[in-house]
Design an enzyme around this catalytic site. Structure first.
Site, PDB file in Angstrom:
ATOM      1  N   LYS A  22       0.822  -1.219   0.000  1.00 51.40           N
ATOM      2  CA  LYS A  22       0.000   0.000   0.000  1.00 51.40           C
ATOM      3  C   LYS A  22       0.854   1.268   0.000  1.00 51.40           C
ATOM      4  O   LYS A  22       0.636   2.175  -0.803  1.00 51.40           O
ATOM      5  CB  LYS A  22      -0.909   0.014   1.242  1.00 51.40           C
ATOM      6  CG  LYS A  22      -1.617   1.345   1.433  1.00 51.40           C
ATOM      7  CD  LYS A  22      -2.398   1.412   2.726  1.00 51.40           C
ATOM      8  CE  LYS A  22      -1.635   1.921   3.894  1.00 51.40           C
ATOM      9  NZ  LYS A  22      -1.677   3.363   4.140  1.00 51.40           N
ATOM     10  N   ASN A  23       1.830   1.332   0.900  1.00 53.32           N
ATOM     11  CA  ASN A  23       2.547   2.602   1.047  1.00 53.32           C
ATOM     12  C   ASN A  23       3.529   2.861  -0.098  1.00 53.32           C
ATOM     13  O   ASN A  23       3.994   3.977  -0.264  1.00 53.32           O
ATOM     14  CB  ASN A  23       3.221   2.691   2.419  1.00 53.32           C
ATOM     15  CG  ASN A  23       2.164   2.903   3.509  1.00 53.32           C
ATOM     16  OD1 ASN A  23       1.022   3.257   3.212  1.00 53.32           O
ATOM     17  ND2 ASN A  23       2.530   2.665   4.757  1.00 53.32           N
ATOM     18  N   CYS A 117      -5.747   9.384   9.085  1.00 55.33           N
ATOM     19  CA  CYS A 117      -6.102   8.688  10.300  1.00 55.33           C
ATOM     20  C   CYS A 117      -5.551   9.459  11.460  1.00 55.33           C
ATOM     21  O   CYS A 117      -4.428   9.944  11.385  1.00 55.33           O
ATOM     22  CB  CYS A 117      -5.466   7.323  10.308  1.00 55.33           C
ATOM     23  SG  CYS A 117      -6.636   6.077   9.983  1.00 55.33           S
ATOM     24  N   ARG A 122       0.173  15.288  12.820  1.00 49.36           N
ATOM     25  CA  ARG A 122       0.823  14.859  11.566  1.00 49.36           C
ATOM     26  C   ARG A 122       1.110  16.093  10.719  1.00 49.36           C
ATOM     27  O   ARG A 122       0.489  16.316   9.672  1.00 49.36           O
ATOM     28  CB  ARG A 122      -0.060  13.856  10.825  1.00 49.36           C
ATOM     29  CG  ARG A 122      -0.272  12.575  11.614  1.00 49.36           C
ATOM     30  CD  ARG A 122      -1.050  11.523  10.878  1.00 49.36           C
ATOM     31  NE  ARG A 122      -0.240  10.788   9.941  1.00 49.36           N
ATOM     32  CZ  ARG A 122      -0.704   9.744   9.237  1.00 49.36           C
ATOM     33  NH1 ARG A 122      -1.946   9.339   9.397  1.00 49.36           N
ATOM     34  NH2 ARG A 122       0.076   9.106   8.403  1.00 49.36           N
ATOM     35  N   ASP A 305       3.632   0.687  12.135  1.00 50.78           N
ATOM     36  CA  ASP A 305       2.425   0.097  11.537  1.00 50.78           C
ATOM     37  C   ASP A 305       2.185  -1.343  11.991  1.00 50.78           C
ATOM     38  O   ASP A 305       1.187  -1.957  11.604  1.00 50.78           O
ATOM     39  CB  ASP A 305       2.504   0.163  10.003  1.00 50.78           C
ATOM     40  CG  ASP A 305       2.477   1.599   9.498  1.00 50.78           C
ATOM     41  OD1 ASP A 305       2.077   2.484  10.260  1.00 50.78           O
ATOM     42  OD2 ASP A 305       2.872   1.819   8.336  1.00 50.78           O
ATOM     43  N   ARG A 397      -8.952  -0.110   3.562  1.00 52.44           N
ATOM     44  CA  ARG A 397      -8.023   0.787   2.869  1.00 52.44           C
ATOM     45  C   ARG A 397      -6.687   0.124   2.604  1.00 52.44           C
ATOM     46  O   ARG A 397      -5.962   0.533   1.707  1.00 52.44           O
ATOM     47  CB  ARG A 397      -7.709   1.991   3.745  1.00 52.44           C
ATOM     48  CG  ARG A 397      -8.790   2.935   3.840  1.00 52.44           C
ATOM     49  CD  ARG A 397      -8.240   4.119   4.629  1.00 52.44           C
ATOM     50  NE  ARG A 397      -9.342   4.737   5.250  1.00 52.44           N
ATOM     51  CZ  ARG A 397      -9.370   5.114   6.498  1.00 52.44           C
ATOM     52  NH1 ARG A 397      -8.327   4.938   7.269  1.00 52.44           N
ATOM     53  NH2 ARG A 397     -10.436   5.669   6.973  1.00 52.44           N
TER      54      ARG A 397
HETATM   55  N1  EPU Z   1       6.496  14.588  10.821  1.00 53.85           N
HETATM   56  C1  EPU Z   1       6.744  15.914  11.074  1.00 53.85           C
HETATM   57  N2  EPU Z   1       6.763  16.785  10.024  1.00 53.85           N
HETATM   58  C2  EPU Z   1       6.535  16.390   8.742  1.00 53.85           C
HETATM   59  C3  EPU Z   1       6.282  15.029   8.483  1.00 53.85           C
HETATM   60  C4  EPU Z   1       6.255  14.142   9.539  1.00 53.85           C
HETATM   61  O1  EPU Z   1       6.960  16.309  12.229  1.00 53.85           O
HETATM   62  O2  EPU Z   1       6.567  17.232   7.846  1.00 53.85           O
HETATM   63  C5  EPU Z   1       6.471  13.625  11.944  1.00 53.85           C
HETATM   64  C6  EPU Z   1       5.132  12.937  12.098  1.00 53.85           C
HETATM   65  O3  EPU Z   1       4.255  13.715  12.877  1.00 53.85           O
HETATM   66  C7  EPU Z   1       5.519  11.648  12.775  1.00 53.85           C
HETATM   67  C8  EPU Z   1       6.875  11.335  12.158  1.00 53.85           C
HETATM   68  O4  EPU Z   1       7.357  12.565  11.629  1.00 53.85           O
HETATM   69  O5  EPU Z   1       5.686  11.870  14.140  1.00 53.85           O
HETATM   70  C9  EPU Z   1       6.888  10.300  11.063  1.00 53.85           C
HETATM   71  O6  EPU Z   1       5.906  10.611  10.105  1.00 53.85           O
HETATM   72  P1  EPU Z   1       6.062  10.201   8.574  1.00 53.85           P
HETATM   73  O7  EPU Z   1       6.089  11.450   7.761  1.00 53.85           O
HETATM   74  O8  EPU Z   1       7.202   9.250   8.428  1.00 53.85           O
HETATM   75  O9  EPU Z   1       4.717   9.436   8.327  1.00 53.85           O
HETATM   76  P2  EPU Z   1       3.721   9.584   7.107  1.00 53.85           P
HETATM   77  O10 EPU Z   1       4.507   9.797   5.855  1.00 53.85           O
HETATM   78  O11 EPU Z   1       2.632  10.513   7.451  1.00 53.85           O
HETATM   79  C10 EPU Z   1       3.826   7.063   6.482  1.00 53.85           C
HETATM   80  C11 EPU Z   1       2.836   5.957   6.266  1.00 53.85           C
HETATM   81  C12 EPU Z   1       2.242   5.550   7.602  1.00 53.85           C
HETATM   82  C13 EPU Z   1       3.375   5.109   8.526  1.00 53.85           C
HETATM   83  C14 EPU Z   1       4.423   6.226   8.654  1.00 53.85           C
HETATM   84  C15 EPU Z   1       5.636   5.821   9.452  1.00 53.85           C
HETATM   85  C16 EPU Z   1       2.008   6.352   4.065  1.00 53.85           C
HETATM   86  C17 EPU Z   1       0.901   6.815   3.199  1.00 53.85           C
HETATM   87  N3  EPU Z   1       1.795   6.407   5.378  1.00 53.85           N
HETATM   88  O12 EPU Z   1       3.094   8.125   7.061  1.00 53.85           O
HETATM   89  O13 EPU Z   1       1.409   4.440   7.318  1.00 53.85           O
HETATM   90  O14 EPU Z   1       2.854   4.842   9.809  1.00 53.85           O
HETATM   91  O15 EPU Z   1       4.871   6.604   7.344  1.00 53.85           O
HETATM   92  O16 EPU Z   1       6.239   4.702   8.924  1.00 53.85           O
HETATM   93  O17 EPU Z   1       3.044   5.906   3.573  1.00 53.85           O
HETATM   94  C18 EPU Z   1      -0.264   2.901   7.735  1.00 53.85           C
HETATM   95  O18 EPU Z   1       0.038   2.357   6.654  1.00 53.85           O
HETATM   96  O19 EPU Z   1      -1.050   2.376   8.570  1.00 53.85           O
HETATM   97  C19 EPU Z   1       0.311   4.201   8.078  1.00 53.85           C
HETATM   98  C20 EPU Z   1      -0.156   5.005   9.011  1.00 53.85           C
END
Ligand code: EPU
Length: 430
Positions: A22-23, A117, A122, A305, A397
């Site tokens: 998915k990701n 979610c 975030r 995850d 999803r």
């Molecule tokens: N963060 C910031 N600033 C930013 C971006 C992120 O402070 O600009 C913080 C976030 O708040 C969090 C940490 O950095 O504390 C990590 O967030 P990250 O950006 O890595 O997560 P994401 O890109 O929003 C993706 C996956 C998530 C998975 C996380 C961590 C996708 C679409 N989503 O989210 O997947 O948990 O990386 O590995 O790729 C899931 O599949 O269930 C899911 C939630």
């Protein structure tokens, strides 16, 4: 509204095949926009995040053809207007990848703030930091993110925090920029490597994906390509835990065992047998499950995850386990639901203390998000009695045909539509 009804207590046995990640796919589908020709994508999972991503492309003018068997042909060259309206973006967190890809192609992007979610805060400051470093001007107005650049110029981007999404967006925006971009403190997840491999197959010049320094030499043009998405490590991990929780014996096929290392290592600590083969793993249990500690970390650490699924397994283990969530500041919302099923878990901030109870009992519960929903499915499979899980649109999803796959392993699980509740809530996605 659909729900799962699970009659628990059956060992899972047999074989299950893992779908595309998915990701990875939610980044690769928008990345098709960067190509100056059609792309063929294989191993696309049938999950609602994919439907939404394809719908966004289609509504923007792309030609999207389902060739069957998880293969799609997408021609995004008819897209002229780099705008993703609220109605489309709000359904999915990963809609923010359209920012990077539209900026990379058109030097302009207007995308509604993503849904998502609720796992805690975030923010997207690191995404905007990357776009700004490449020369773009970013504005937030009336719920829309507006980004434009006269020219995108390769740059040094240092992330203050490791972020999967920001790393992906930086790659998408830099791939057609002028000159060299160096991303430092980059995320190293397998889906980042998959995106880079996909873009390189289109003619991009990306090196170092999978390490914390990624170098991107911008190219003028990218061509259409044919590409198969990697298997989903989190779906695989979820079936590994489901097999362990039911003391089953399951061969999990179409996996990359290297991507599962942190999950495999923790399962072994808990007393689960994991046999690794070239592209499959076998899970079995022949002794008691025992306590352990789990701390989530960016890859190659233990994935956030998988945290809810492991907490569920640890409820069934002997002794007191500690689970620390280091990535998100509110990812224990499923704990109240597990308590209804007899779990003994206390949460203080980012730390959960789990007293093994040996047995869980079926109860009506609600899935608060995707992985928490998967954890409740695992709890239901292992529990004595009947578990009814509401709000399963979260689960759909990210898990292709979960009830069929589990039924083939011997589970007693059924999807039921509750009459008069066909309108579902806003399916904001991960
Ligand atoms: N963060 C910031 N600033 C930013 C971006 C992120 O402070 O600009 C913080 C976030 O708040 C969090 C940490 O950095 O504390 C990590 O967030 P990250 O950006 O890595 O997560 P994401 O890109 O929003 C993706 C996956 C998530 C998975 C996380 C961590 C996708 C679409 N989503 O989210 O997947 O948990 O990386 O590995 O790729 C899931 O599949 O269930 C899911 C939630």
């Amino acid at each position: 509204m659909d729900k799962f009804i699970i009659k628990g207590g059956r060992r899972l046995e047999g074989e299950v095949t893992i779908s595309g990640a998915k990701n990875a796919v939610v980044a690769i589908i928008p990345a098709v926009i960067l190509a100056d020709g059609p792309c063929i994508l294989e191993n696309i999972p049938d999950i609602s995040d994919v439907s939404i991503s394809l719908r966004i492309l289609y509504e923007m003018g792309a030609i999207v053809e389902n060739l069957g068997g998880g293969v799609y042909r997408i021609d995004a060259t008819p897209i002229k207007e780099p705008v993703v309206p609220y109605e489309l973006a709000r359904h999915m967190r990963a809609s923010y990848y359209f920012l990077g890809t539209l900026l990379g192609k058109f030097h302009r992007a207007r995308v509604a703030m993503p849904g998502g979610c609720y796992l805690g805060d975030r923010p997207i400051d690191q995404h905007l930091k990357a776009f700004t470093a490449l020369g773009a001007d970013c504005r937030l107005e009336n719920g829309m993110i507006d980004i434009s650049a006269d020219m995108l110029i390769g740059s040094q981007i240092y992330f203050d925090k490791i972020s999967v999404g920001a790393t992906i967006n930086a790659i998408l925006a830099a791939v057609r920029a002028t000159g060299l971009t160096v991303i430092e403190n980059a995320a190293k997840e397998p889906h980042i490597v998959d995106l880079a491999n996909f873009l390189n197959s289109m003619g991009a010049d990306i090196m170092g994906a999978g390490t914390d320094v990624i170098k991107i030499r911008g190219v003028r043009q990218l061509k259409g390509t044919s590409y198969a998405i990697i298997p989903d490590q989190i779906e695989a991990g979820t079936y590994m835990v489901a097999a362990a929780a039911t003391k089953g014996n399951v061969l999990i096929k179409n996996v990359i065992p290297k991507h599962l290392e942190s999950i495999t290592a923790k399962l072994a600590k808990i007393g689960v047998n994991v046999e690794e083969f070239d592209d499959s793993v076998r899970i079995s249990v022949d002794g008691p499950l025992v306590k352990t500690s789990v701390k989530t970390q960016p890859h190659p650490g233990f994935p956030t995850d998988m945290q809810p699924q492991f907490s569920t397994l640890l409820c069934l283990a002997e002794g007191t386990s500690i689970v620390t969530e280091e990535i998100f500041n509110n990812r224990f919302r499923y704990v109240d639901e597990l308590r209804r099923m007899g779990a003994d878990i206390s949460v203080e901030g980012r730390v959960a203390v789990i007293e093994g109870v040996g047995k869980l009992y079926g109860a009506p519960v609600t899935a608060p998000d995707l992985r928490a929903g998967a954890a409740l499915v695992i709890a239901g499979l292992a529990a004595a009695g009947v578990t009814e899980i509401d709000d399963i649109y979260h689960i759909e999803r990210g898990y292709e045909n979960i009830e069929q796959k589990l039924r083939a392993l011997g589970a007693d699980i059924e999807k039921r539509t509750v009459p008069g509740t066909a309108v579902r809530k806003d399916p904001a996605a991960m």
